[in-house]
Structures are given as structure tokens and as C-alpha cells.
Scaffold this motif. Sequence first.
Motif, PDB file in Angstrom:
ATOM      1  N   UNK A 146      -1.573  53.892  76.646  1.00 23.15           N
ATOM      2  CA  UNK A 146      -0.093  54.502  76.425  1.00 23.15           C
ATOM      3  C   UNK A 146       0.187  55.542  77.280  1.00 23.15           C
ATOM      4  N   UNK A 147       1.039  55.047  78.377  1.00 24.79           N
ATOM      5  CA  UNK A 147       1.390  55.937  79.375  1.00 24.79           C
ATOM      6  C   UNK A 147       2.748  56.951  79.083  1.00 24.79           C
ATOM      7  N   UNK A 148       2.758  58.012  79.894  1.00 25.72           N
ATOM      8  CA  UNK A 148       3.925  58.683  79.622  1.00 25.72           C
ATOM      9  C   UNK A 148       5.280  58.042  79.462  1.00 25.72           C
ATOM     10  N   UNK A 149       5.460  57.369  80.167  1.00 21.27           N
ATOM     11  CA  UNK A 149       6.780  56.365  80.304  1.00 21.27           C
ATOM     12  C   UNK A 149       7.270  55.568  78.952  1.00 21.27           C
ATOM     13  N   UNK A 150       6.077  55.309  78.362  1.00 21.49           N
ATOM     14  CA  UNK A 150       6.123  54.719  76.922  1.00 21.49           C
ATOM     15  C   UNK A 150       6.378  55.600  75.735  1.00 21.49           C
ATOM     16  N   UNK A 151       6.515  56.756  76.092  1.00 20.53           N
ATOM     17  CA  UNK A 151       6.659  57.582  74.958  1.00 20.53           C
ATOM     18  C   UNK A 151       8.297  58.000  74.695  1.00 20.53           C
ATOM     19  N   UNK A 152       8.595  57.840  73.547  1.00 20.23           N
ATOM     20  CA  UNK A 152      10.047  58.058  73.103  1.00 20.23           C
ATOM     21  C   UNK A 152      10.076  59.553  73.219  1.00 20.23           C
ATOM     22  N   UNK A 153      11.199  59.798  73.941  1.00 26.01           N
ATOM     23  CA  UNK A 153      11.576  61.132  74.229  1.00 26.01           C
ATOM     24  C   UNK A 153      12.668  61.556  73.493  1.00 26.01           C
ATOM     25  N   UNK A 154      12.778  63.087  73.167  1.00 28.14           N
ATOM     26  CA  UNK A 154      14.216  63.571  72.392  1.00 28.14           C
ATOM     27  C   UNK A 154      15.496  62.999  73.111  1.00 28.14           C
ATOM     28  N   UNK A 155      15.224  63.031  74.691  1.00 30.94           N
ATOM     29  CA  UNK A 155      16.377  63.023  75.417  1.00 30.94           C
ATOM     30  C   UNK A 155      17.013  61.185  75.472  1.00 30.94           C
TER      31      UNK A 155
END
Length: 195
Positions: A144-153
Motif C-alpha cells: 500500500x503506497x502513499x499514492x493509494x491512500x484516500x486523501x481529504x483533498x
Amino acid sequence: MGDKEYWDEKFAQRSDKPLNPEGVIIDNINYFQKGSLLDIASGDGRNALFFLENGFRVTGVDFSLNALERLKRFAERLNHSIETQQVDLSNSNALRNIGIFDNIIINHYRLNQENLADIENHISDNGILFISGFGHKHKTDERIRKEDLIQPADIEILKKSFELIKYIENKDERGFLVTYIFKKKHKDILNVNGV
């Protein structure tokens, strides 16, 4: 979270039994509108099958043909029919011809900004948009990479056309998970508010 070859291989190696549906979907099924449902990044259908069993008309989209073939096979075993489409969601116009649905779920997949902005064109007024997966506080690793994480933005792009009706944060053995349940604003309300 892996490329097409990774997922084709992963689905080819899975047992001939679907995984259980996501718990947060089971717990929140009452938010969904009876009718049609689009399962984005459906995989082999653990959630799609749950919705079929609960009377929804389901379309599953994924880029893994192995996953979609398994989904069709599982649905047939349950005496249900399901629409499937092989779609590469990394393309900016991936959803262009997908249609309009009463509900859309995006579970454990971070849709790119272009497709997320386009989602409003594929859901009926008062329809439900359900987004769930690893959230911004999840500890990343090789899977699970940073680009896979759902961001508030990511969610900001939706506020123009959707009302957030429920937000859930959960930390379990898998990590930090978030769930957003939105209802699409009715066009008349959007026009009155000048948006």
C-alpha cells in the motif's frame, strides 16, 4: 496496489470461492438506493455479489479480465446476472461511456482526480456514492503506497455535487481505513444555489 499483471495473477491463484463483502458495506446497506449499482474496481466481486443478493442490478468494472470472469462465474452460481466491463481506470476518461447509476461504490481503490470529478455525471439525483479504503493516516509499505491512500483533498472535488451524509474512520489489523457516504444533490437544488 499492483499493475494489471499482478492482479490477473492474484485472481488466477485465488480459491474458487469469493471473499466476504466489506463489513462497512454490510453495516451501511440501508443508505443505498434500491436500483442500479456500479462497482468500480470490483475485482472478482465480493461486494458486487452482496448487492446482487440484496436485489440490486449490478455492473462491475475492473482492469483484470481474470477478476471479471470469476465475478461472472460466482454470479451465475447464485443464479444472478451481472454486467461487467474491462476498464483501465488509470485512463482519465475511463468512465466516459459507463452510464448512469443509482449507486456507485469505490472500495479499496483510489480513483484518479479526473475520473473522480467525472463521477457526478454517472450517478442519478439523490444517488449514493460510497468511497472506502486505506486513508491518509495509513502506514505505507511495499503493498500500500502513499499514492493509494484516500486523501481529504480527494473529497473536496465532490463537495460541489454531493452532500456528505456519513464519515467513518476505523483502525483495525489492516490499518487506517476511511469511509465516505455521499448523496448526490438534486439538480434543482444545485441551480437554486447557483452552483
